[in-house]
Design a protein around this motif. Structure first.
Motif, short mmCIF file in Angstrom:
data_model
loop_
_atom_site.label_atom_id
_atom_site.label_comp_id
_atom_site.label_asym_id
_atom_site.label_seq_id
_atom_site.Cartn_x
_atom_site.Cartn_y
_atom_site.Cartn_z
N ASP A 1 0.86 -1.17 0.00
CA ASP A 1 0.00 0.00 0.00
C ASP A 1 0.90 1.23 0.00
N VAL A 2 0.89 1.96 -1.10
CA VAL A 2 1.77 3.12 -1.29
C VAL A 2 0.95 4.39 -1.10
N GLU A 3 1.43 5.26 -0.20
CA GLU A 3 0.79 6.56 0.01
C GLU A 3 1.52 7.61 -0.83
N VAL A 4 0.75 8.46 -1.49
CA VAL A 4 1.35 9.50 -2.33
C VAL A 4 0.87 10.89 -1.90
N SER A 5 1.73 11.88 -2.16
CA SER A 5 1.36 13.29 -1.98
C SER A 5 0.58 13.73 -3.20
N PRO A 6 0.00 14.93 -3.15
CA PRO A 6 -0.70 15.43 -4.35
C PRO A 6 0.21 15.39 -5.58
N THR A 7 -0.40 15.05 -6.69
CA THR A 7 0.33 14.88 -7.95
C THR A 7 0.80 16.22 -8.49
N ILE A 8 2.00 16.20 -9.04
CA ILE A 8 2.58 17.37 -9.69
C ILE A 8 2.28 17.25 -11.18
N ASP A 9 1.53 18.20 -11.73
CA ASP A 9 1.19 18.17 -13.15
C ASP A 9 2.30 18.83 -13.96
N ILE A 10 2.79 18.14 -14.97
CA ILE A 10 3.80 18.69 -15.87
C ILE A 10 3.11 19.35 -17.06
N GLY A 11 2.04 18.72 -17.56
CA GLY A 11 1.31 19.25 -18.71
C GLY A 11 1.30 18.24 -19.85
N THR A 12 0.81 18.67 -20.99
CA THR A 12 0.74 17.81 -22.17
C THR A 12 2.04 17.96 -22.95
N THR A 13 2.75 16.85 -23.09
CA THR A 13 4.03 16.83 -23.79
C THR A 13 3.88 16.03 -25.08
N ALA A 14 4.97 15.85 -25.79
CA ALA A 14 4.95 15.04 -27.01
C ALA A 14 4.60 13.58 -26.70
N GLN A 15 4.82 13.14 -25.43
CA GLN A 15 4.49 11.77 -25.03
C GLN A 15 3.13 11.67 -24.36
N LEU B 1 9.21 3.56 2.50
CA LEU B 1 9.89 4.76 2.96
C LEU B 1 9.43 5.99 2.18
N ASP B 2 9.64 7.15 2.79
CA ASP B 2 9.34 8.43 2.17
C ASP B 2 10.47 8.73 1.19
N ALA B 3 10.46 8.01 0.09
CA ALA B 3 11.53 8.13 -0.92
C ALA B 3 11.01 7.58 -2.23
N GLY B 4 11.02 8.39 -3.26
CA GLY B 4 10.62 7.91 -4.57
C GLY B 4 9.44 8.64 -5.14
N ALA B 5 9.04 8.20 -6.32
CA ALA B 5 7.92 8.85 -7.01
C ALA B 5 7.35 7.90 -8.06
N ASP B 6 6.14 8.21 -8.48
CA ASP B 6 5.45 7.50 -9.55
C ASP B 6 5.35 8.47 -10.73
N PHE B 7 6.08 8.16 -11.80
CA PHE B 7 6.11 8.99 -13.00
C PHE B 7 5.05 8.48 -13.96
N GLN B 8 4.08 9.32 -14.28
CA GLN B 8 2.90 8.91 -15.02
C GLN B 8 2.88 9.54 -16.41
N ARG B 9 2.46 8.72 -17.38
CA ARG B 9 2.34 9.19 -18.76
C ARG B 9 0.99 8.72 -19.30
N TYR B 10 0.22 9.66 -19.83
CA TYR B 10 -1.10 9.38 -20.40
C TYR B 10 -1.05 9.69 -21.89
N PRO B 11 -0.67 8.71 -22.74
CA PRO B 11 -0.56 8.97 -24.17
C PRO B 11 -1.91 9.01 -24.89
N ALA B 12 -2.94 8.46 -24.26
CA ALA B 12 -4.28 8.43 -24.85
C ALA B 12 -5.30 8.56 -23.72
N PRO B 13 -6.52 8.99 -24.03
CA PRO B 13 -7.51 9.21 -22.97
C PRO B 13 -7.87 7.95 -22.17
N ASP B 14 -7.60 6.76 -22.72
CA ASP B 14 -7.97 5.52 -22.03
C ASP B 14 -6.76 4.73 -21.55
N LEU B 15 -5.56 5.35 -21.51
CA LEU B 15 -4.34 4.60 -21.25
C LEU B 15 -3.35 5.40 -20.42
#
Length: 157
Positions: A17-31, A54-68
């Motif tokens: 069970d991983v707890e996360v802080s509020p997500t940081i939005d980067i925006g819409t990129t080429a990916q 531990l309080d160390a790390g991050a989840d890097f998210q990429r949404y290339p399509a509206p359903d993925l």
């Protein structure tokens, strides 16, 4: 005569069970849309492992399509025996675009409506009691919760 291949067997190892802080939005990129969710803690429990995230790390998210969504989470577990495990998890989450949008907004979506599978790599000290992880493939089933992610991890044999 051709033999039918024997499918792999999965053994349940633990739930993370991983707890996360509020997500940081980067925006819409080429990916696609890019976001980063800082990992702030959590727990790991099961017949094979027990401890905390531990309080160390991050989840890097990429949404290339509206359903993925493609997710890459890197973080550290500290087990009750004092050993630390590096988790490098690669995941795919797909659902109806409206459901993914609700998840991105922090809402809970019925997990039966979401395909969320992952391949967590677990790395341990090669001289320690969990060295077997370094030579084992794991698969997982994930669920997005309001405050984080739950992953059921299975050893492939």
């Amino acid at each position: 005569m051709t033999q039918t291949p024997t499918p792999p067997v999965l053994d349940f190892v633990a739930t993370i069970d991983v707890e996360v802080s509020p997500t940081i939005d980067i925006g819409t990129t080429a990916q696609g849309i890019r976001r980063v969710a800082p990992i702030r803690g959590g727990t790991v429990a099961g017949p094979g492992l027990s401890g905390k995230v531990l309080d160390a790390g991050a989840d890097f998210q990429r949404y290339p399509a509206p359903d993925l969504a493609f997710l890459e989470a890197n973080y550290v577990l500290e087990l009750d025996d004092g050993q630390r495990i590096l988790v490098e998890n690669r995941a795919m989450r797909t659902a109806d675009p409206a459901d993914l949008e609700r998840m991105m907004a922090g809402e809970t979506v019925d997990p039966s409506r979401v395909y969320f599978r992952c391949v967590p790599g677990l790395s341990a000290d090669d001289s320690g009691p969990h060295a077997w992880m370094n030579r084992t493939l794991f698969l997982g089933v994930g669920e997005r919760l309001a405050t984080g992610v739950r992953i059921d991890v299975f050893r492939v044999r």
